[in-house]
Design an enzyme around this catalytic site. Structure first.
Site, short mmCIF file in Angstrom:
data_model
loop_
_atom_site.label_atom_id
_atom_site.label_comp_id
_atom_site.label_asym_id
_atom_site.label_seq_id
_atom_site.Cartn_x
_atom_site.Cartn_y
_atom_site.Cartn_z
N LYS A 81 0.79 -1.08 -0.08
CA LYS A 81 0.01 -0.06 -0.13
C LYS A 81 0.86 1.16 0.11
O LYS A 81 1.77 1.40 0.89
CB LYS A 81 -0.85 0.17 1.15
N SER A 94 -2.14 -1.46 -3.72
CA SER A 94 -2.93 -0.45 -3.71
C SER A 94 -2.48 1.18 -3.55
O SER A 94 -1.22 1.19 -3.02
CB SER A 94 -4.13 -0.71 -2.48
#
Length: 366
Positions: free
Chosen positions: A160, A230
């Site tokens: 992330k 992400s």
């Protein structure tokens, strides 16, 4: 090392009741928590503030039980959130603990191990570019050393990282620097692509010379088979969680992975479960389903909008973003096999498996 896996339902993005209950009962030592991966009911876009809110509340709670400041908690625990609980997807968080106990399972089998690493902070002009990919590659390399395993043992790498925000874009321009795009939502593709190529670079899936700024989010023939990436506006560095089966682990779990050839690839879901060690004939029965500790997948619209020869509206719907369509479809597909809608499904697969495909990983209790 011994890894614990606890999948907990959430009534809202700030709900810590289930975690509090496990801490108060003594089932979880909060000092051993190293990572969380969860879904919130935000929109999943650049302006999805449920992710930052969930991190803030969880960090504040852990600060009280770990006797640390919230900042120390955020520096010691990786908080990964994906917004968007479309369809049957249920808001939840999977909490991972790690205890560094004596190495090795009694039977010599390789079991679930994980390592959390962080990159340095990135300037806005570095997001979605080679600099970010190289830093992620270095982080994955550190994780392999920590786990004592090779690239072949890695089944899932969750990254992330930051996307571009209006403030970040303005800061770069004020310094005379150019960003990869001035569209915050478009920057997600570059950010996901750069971090995925970082994973591929570290695991030997792509050559270093092939990873260029021009290739990121463009040359999709370059990819990792185990990366799941992400991007969010709540981060400035990348949090990298490497999951592998290691001979150093004593965990009562194994992890496996596969690829979904499209959004209705039931065989791909079953392949990931079997790769993790779940045995079943046609589909998992109740006993087998009870051993499924967590499932993580990516979702993508079919290439050209065509799914096995039939037209879909995923890429032409002006009201609903394609990522929301695909998350809903893939979530239902996986839940039909697991019997549990607490599934992590994230949109966007740039450089994560070949175009049109999507990675899936499963953790199963032994």
């Amino acid at each position: 090392m011994r890894i614990g896996v606890h999948r907990l339902a959430m009534a809202h993005p700030g709900d810590v009741a289930a975690l509090r209950a496990l801490v108060e009962s003594g089932e979880i030592d909060p000092g051993t928590i190293v990572a969380t991966i969860g879904k919130t009911e935000g929109n999943g876009g650049a302006n999805d503030f449920t992710r930052a809110y969930a991190t803030t509340i969880l960090a504040q709670y852990l600060s009280t039980v770990r006797k640390q400041s919230a900042r120390e908690v955020e520096e010691g625990v990786a908080f990964v959130w994906s917004g968007g609980c479309e369809g049957v997807l249920s808001p939840h968080v999977t909490v991972f603990t790690r205890e560094d106990v004596p190495d090795g399972a009694p039977d010599g089998t390789k079991r679930l191990a994980l390592s959390v690493q962080r990159t340095r902070d990135f300037r806005p002009e570095e997001v979605g570019r080679v600099a970010e990919a190289r830093e992620v590659a270095a982080a994955v390399g550190r994780a392999l050393t920590d786990l004592g395993c090779g690239a072949e043992d890695v089944h899932y790498v969750q990254v992330k990282g930051p996307l571009l925000t209006p403030a970040g874009i303005a800061d770069a321009h004020a310094r005379g620097a150019e960003v990869v795009t001035t569209d915050p939502n478009r920057s997600k593709a570059y950010a996901r692509g750069a971090t995925a190529l970082g994973v591929a670079l570290a695991l030997g899936e792509v050559a270093a010379a092939a990873v260029t700024d021009d290739a990121i989010a463009t040359d999709l023939s370059l990819y990792s088979t185990v990366a799941s990436t992400s991007a969010g506006g709540e981060l400035t560095a990348c949090e990298v969680i490497v999951f592998a089966n290691s001979a150093r682990a004593t965990s009562p779990f194994r992890i496996g992975h596969a690829a979904l050839s499209d959004a209705i690839d039931l065989a791909g879901v079953r392949a990931a479960l079997r790769d993790a060690g779940l045995e079943f004939d046609c589909e998992p029965g109740e006993s087998a389903r009870g051993r499924i500790a967590a499932v993580f997948a990516k979702a993508e619209a079919p290439v050209g909008g065509m799914l096995r020869g039939q037209r879909t509206t995923m890429l032409s719907d002006a009201d609903i973003n394609y990522e929301r369509h695909s998350r809903a479809a893939v979530g239902a597909l996986i839940a039909s096999q697991t019997g549990d809608s607490r599934i992590f499904v994230s949109g966007g697969t740039e450089h994560q498996t070949p175009p049109g495909q999507a990675p899936i990983a499963a953790i199963v209790a032994l």
